[in-house]
Design a protein around this motif. Structure first.
Motif, short mmCIF file in Angstrom:
data_model
loop_
_atom_site.label_atom_id
_atom_site.label_comp_id
_atom_site.label_asym_id
_atom_site.label_seq_id
_atom_site.Cartn_x
_atom_site.Cartn_y
_atom_site.Cartn_z
N SER A 102 0.89 -1.38 -0.05
CA SER A 102 -0.05 -0.03 0.04
C SER A 102 1.17 1.26 0.06
N ALA A 105 2.20 1.59 -3.58
CA ALA A 105 1.02 2.24 -4.32
C ALA A 105 0.80 3.61 -4.12
N THR A 128 -6.30 0.27 -4.89
CA THR A 128 -5.65 -0.10 -3.59
C THR A 128 -6.97 -0.07 -2.53
#
Length: 147
Positions: A102, A105, A128
């Motif tokens: 995460s 991302a 996400t």
């Protein structure tokens, strides 16, 4: 080179940084709610830092694709390093990989916004959040069925 504050040049940067910040908030909120090592403060900071590095570099190196590629490469490596710090190996398990991914991302979101690819940044943010929200219960269900 004139050293003065140019409001017309400032506002687009402010808008981009704010956009990166807003796109990262739901990801940080999810990680905060799950009580992960990185959360509500970390994710927006990663996004605006990546966006800021890109925007600052574009002012100096925007006409040099090789230089910009090196900036992006550095961001990818740096955010990967930060994400690596979120991963913990505990006896027979590994924790924090979703938080690390995460973070990566989120770095991509900030980088995309900094490069003006708002659609790409939005899609990364949506996917996400969807992955964290929708696949977490499925993962828990799969873990139950293994027991």
């Amino acid at each position: 080179m004139t050293n003065y504050f140019d409001l017309q040049a400032f506002l687009p940067h402010l808008a981009a940084l704010l956009g990166a910040y807003i796109l990262a908030l739901p990801i940080g909120w999810d990680r905060e709610q799950e009580e992960r090592s990185a959360g509500l403060r970390t994710f927006p900071l990663v996004a605006i830092a990546c966006c800021g590095f890109i925007q600052a570099a574009e002012a100096r190196y925007g006409e040099h694709p090789d230089a910009m590629a090196k900036i992006v490469e550095g961001l990818i490596t740096g955010v990967g390093f930060i994400g690596g710090g979120a991963i913990l190996k505990l006896k027979d398990s590994v924790k924090g990989t979703a938080t690390a991914a995460s973070l990566w991302a989120t770095g991509a979101i900030g980088t995309a916004v900094g490069l003006g690819s708002y659609a790409v940044a939005t899609v990364i943010a949506v996917f996400t959040v969807m992955t964290l929200k929708w696949l977490t219960p499925l993962k828990a269900e799969a873990a139950k069925s293994e027991d």
